[in-house]
Design a protein around this motif. Structure first.
Motif, PDB file in Angstrom:
ATOM      1  N   GLY A   8     123.844  48.139  67.300  1.00  0.00           N
ATOM      2  CA  GLY A   8     123.263  49.121  66.387  1.00  0.00           C
ATOM      3  C   GLY A   8     123.048  48.545  65.005  1.00  0.00           C
ATOM      4  O   GLY A   8     122.004  48.760  64.377  1.00  0.00           O
ATOM      5  N   SER A   9     124.007  47.779  64.523  1.00  0.00           N
ATOM      6  CA  SER A   9     123.894  47.150  63.214  1.00  0.00           C
ATOM      7  C   SER A   9     122.780  46.108  63.185  1.00  0.00           C
ATOM      8  O   SER A   9     122.008  46.035  62.223  1.00  0.00           O
ATOM      9  N   LEU A  10     122.677  45.316  64.240  1.00  0.00           N
ATOM     10  CA  LEU A  10     121.598  44.323  64.324  1.00  0.00           C
ATOM     11  C   LEU A  10     120.225  44.997  64.326  1.00  0.00           C
ATOM     12  O   LEU A  10     119.284  44.513  63.677  1.00  0.00           O
ATOM     13  N   LEU A  11     120.109  46.105  65.040  1.00  0.00           N
ATOM     14  CA  LEU A  11     118.833  46.827  65.081  1.00  0.00           C
ATOM     15  C   LEU A  11     118.460  47.381  63.709  1.00  0.00           C
ATOM     16  O   LEU A  11     117.298  47.318  63.297  1.00  0.00           O
ATOM     17  N   VAL A  12     119.432  47.912  62.992  1.00  0.00           N
ATOM     18  CA  VAL A  12     119.155  48.427  61.646  1.00  0.00           C
ATOM     19  C   VAL A  12     118.771  47.281  60.718  1.00  0.00           C
ATOM     20  O   VAL A  12     117.840  47.411  59.918  1.00  0.00           O
ATOM     21  N   GLY A  13     119.490  46.155  60.818  1.00  0.00           N
ATOM     22  CA  GLY A  13     119.126  44.999  59.995  1.00  0.00           C
ATOM     23  C   GLY A  13     117.693  44.574  60.237  1.00  0.00           C
ATOM     24  O   GLY A  13     116.945  44.299  59.295  1.00  0.00           O
ATOM     25  N   ALA A  14     117.290  44.521  61.492  1.00  0.00           N
ATOM     26  CA  ALA A  14     115.913  44.150  61.824  1.00  0.00           C
ATOM     27  C   ALA A  14     114.920  45.197  61.310  1.00  0.00           C
ATOM     28  O   ALA A  14     113.875  44.848  60.748  1.00  0.00           O
ATOM     29  N   LEU A  15     115.244  46.471  61.476  1.00  0.00           N
ATOM     30  CA  LEU A  15     114.365  47.549  61.020  1.00  0.00           C
ATOM     31  C   LEU A  15     114.143  47.479  59.509  1.00  0.00           C
ATOM     32  O   LEU A  15     113.006  47.580  59.025  1.00  0.00           O
ATOM     33  N   ILE A  16     115.219  47.275  58.771  1.00  0.00           N
ATOM     34  CA  ILE A  16     115.095  47.223  57.313  1.00  0.00           C
ATOM     35  C   ILE A  16     114.390  45.940  56.876  1.00  0.00           C
ATOM     36  O   ILE A  16     113.514  45.973  56.008  1.00  0.00           O
ATOM     37  N   ARG A  17     114.740  44.819  57.466  1.00  0.00           N
ATOM     38  CA  ARG A  17     114.116  43.547  57.094  1.00  0.00           C
ATOM     39  C   ARG A  17     112.641  43.486  57.451  1.00  0.00           C
ATOM     40  O   ARG A  17     111.848  42.852  56.764  1.00  0.00           O
ATOM     41  N   LEU A  18     112.250  44.177  58.527  1.00  0.00           N
ATOM     42  CA  LEU A  18     110.866  44.080  58.986  1.00  0.00           C
ATOM     43  C   LEU A  18     109.984  45.232  58.519  1.00  0.00           C
ATOM     44  O   LEU A  18     108.795  45.036  58.297  1.00  0.00           O
ATOM     45  N   LEU A  19     110.531  46.436  58.386  1.00  0.00           N
ATOM     46  CA  LEU A  19     109.659  47.582  58.136  1.00  0.00           C
ATOM     47  C   LEU A  19     109.983  48.433  56.925  1.00  0.00           C
ATOM     48  O   LEU A  19     109.106  48.734  56.132  1.00  0.00           O
ATOM     49  N   ILE A  20     111.211  48.894  56.786  1.00  0.00           N
ATOM     50  CA  ILE A  20     111.444  49.970  55.819  1.00  0.00           C
ATOM     51  C   ILE A  20     112.198  49.561  54.563  1.00  0.00           C
ATOM     52  O   ILE A  20     112.381  50.383  53.668  1.00  0.00           O
ATOM     53  N   GLY A  21     112.633  48.309  54.453  1.00  0.00           N
ATOM     54  CA  GLY A  21     113.336  47.865  53.251  1.00  0.00           C
ATOM     55  C   GLY A  21     112.393  47.737  52.072  1.00  0.00           C
ATOM     56  O   GLY A  21     111.168  47.767  52.220  1.00  0.00           O
ATOM     57  N   ASP A  22     112.973  47.594  50.882  1.00  0.00           N
ATOM     58  CA  ASP A  22     112.129  47.379  49.705  1.00  0.00           C
ATOM     59  C   ASP A  22     111.474  46.002  49.804  1.00  0.00           C
ATOM     60  O   ASP A  22     111.800  45.198  50.671  1.00  0.00           O
ATOM     61  N   THR A  23     110.556  45.708  48.905  1.00  0.00           N
ATOM     62  CA  THR A  23     109.792  44.461  49.007  1.00  0.00           C
ATOM     63  C   THR A  23     110.678  43.231  48.841  1.00  0.00           C
ATOM     64  O   THR A  23     110.366  42.164  49.367  1.00  0.00           O
ATOM     65  N   LYS A  24     111.774  43.359  48.136  1.00  0.00           N
ATOM     66  CA  LYS A  24     112.715  42.243  47.979  1.00  0.00           C
ATOM     67  C   LYS A  24     113.451  41.959  49.287  1.00  0.00           C
ATOM     68  O   LYS A  24     113.770  40.820  49.602  1.00  0.00           O
ATOM     69  N   THR A  25     113.687  42.978  50.072  1.00  0.00           N
ATOM     70  CA  THR A  25     114.467  42.864  51.310  1.00  0.00           C
ATOM     71  C   THR A  25     113.598  42.478  52.503  1.00  0.00           C
ATOM     72  O   THR A  25     114.014  41.700  53.331  1.00  0.00           O
ATOM     73  N   ARG A  26     112.384  43.041  52.587  1.00  0.00           N
ATOM     74  CA  ARG A  26     111.539  42.810  53.761  1.00  0.00           C
ATOM     75  C   ARG A  26     111.113  41.348  53.883  1.00  0.00           C
ATOM     76  O   ARG A  26     110.848  40.680  52.895  1.00  0.00           O
ATOM     77  N   LEU A  27     111.048  40.891  55.103  1.00  0.00           N
ATOM     78  CA  LEU A  27     110.585  39.535  55.367  1.00  0.00           C
ATOM     79  C   LEU A  27     109.072  39.481  55.511  1.00  0.00           C
ATOM     80  O   LEU A  27     108.434  38.481  55.226  1.00  0.00           O
ATOM     81  N   PHE A  28     108.488  40.576  56.008  1.00  0.00           N
ATOM     82  CA  PHE A  28     107.044  40.675  56.230  1.00  0.00           C
ATOM     83  C   PHE A  28     106.538  41.952  55.579  1.00  0.00           C
ATOM     84  O   PHE A  28     107.314  42.785  55.118  1.00  0.00           O
ATOM     85  N   LEU A  29     105.243  42.142  55.551  1.00  0.00           N
ATOM     86  CA  LEU A  29     104.618  43.357  55.018  1.00  0.00           C
ATOM     87  C   LEU A  29     105.059  43.653  53.591  1.00  0.00           C
ATOM     88  O   LEU A  29     105.377  44.773  53.250  1.00  0.00           O
ATOM     89  N   LYS A  30     105.085  42.626  52.765  1.00  0.00           N
ATOM     90  CA  LYS A  30     105.558  42.814  51.387  1.00  0.00           C
ATOM     91  C   LYS A  30     104.544  43.500  50.529  1.00  0.00           C
ATOM     92  O   LYS A  30     103.527  43.432  50.310  1.00  0.00           O
TER      93      LYS A  30
END
Length: 193
Positions: free
Chosen positions: A171-193
């Motif tokens: 569950g934690s890994l999935l949230v990390g991926a979700l935030i890093r790839l889609l819903i995190g702020d621009t500093k956190t996201r790896l893509f779609l900045k």
């Protein structure tokens, strides 16, 4: 926030704000915080060791203070949540989903710069309460490997214990991926900045 400096420990200067910033009682939450950049990698293993020790101390105190017939009530359903192999899939999915909600509340409410709020403690507590009410009958609503580890070690009961590690960590890994790839702020996201 002002930067904290400690002249005796220059390596810890970047870690001091994290050390002073509140409690991590859950290895899955610490993993999620690290995945999104809210916890320094140097602190992850010491946090996990401390969390497991805390779970062990809590379980030991519960066993010492409770009468033998009442001890099963103090374990937080760590032994009674899953009693057969047929319950494992639903318990595992339940632990994954409940931990996802919890880690998402922590990461988005307390760590992510764009969505951080002073109401994060209330949101996190509400999430834990909702998870317990929704999933308590399915798996015991553990959401925390350290909370499962302490009672399992004290009582030497390891049946289905892996569910309380795999579920929250996935569950934690999935949230990390979700935030890093889609819903995190621009500093956190790896893509779609």
């Amino acid at each position: 926030t002002p930067r904290l400096e400690h002249p005796a420990f220059p390596l810890l200067n970047d870690c001091l704000p994290l050390i002073c910033s509140g409690g991590h009682f859950n290895p899955a939450v610490s993993l999620g915080a690290w995945l999104i950049g809210g916890l320094n990698l140097v602190l992850v293993i010491p946090y996990w060791i401390s969390q497991l020790c805390g779970g062990l101390i809590g379980a030991t105190l519960a066993k010492v203070m409770a009468t033998p017939d009442r001890y099963v009530n103090t374990t937080g359903a760590a032994f009674t949540g899953i009693v057969s192999d047929t319950q494992v899939p639903s318990a595992l999915v339940g632990e994954i989903v409940m931990t996802m909600f919890l880690v998402l509340a922590v990461c988005m409410g307390a760590i992510n710069e764009k969505t951080r709020t002073p109401l994060a403690p209330f949101c996190i507590g509400f999430t834990v309460t909702a998870d317990i009410l929704a999933g308590g009958g399915i798996s015991g609503a553990c959401m925390n490997p350290a909370r499962a580890f302490g009672p399992a070690l004290v009582a030497s009961y390891w049946d289905y214990h892996w569910v309380y590690w795999v579920g929250p960590m996935v569950g934690s890994l999935l949230v990390g991926a979700l935030i890093r790839l889609l819903i995190g702020d621009t500093k956190t996201r790896l893509f779609l900045k």
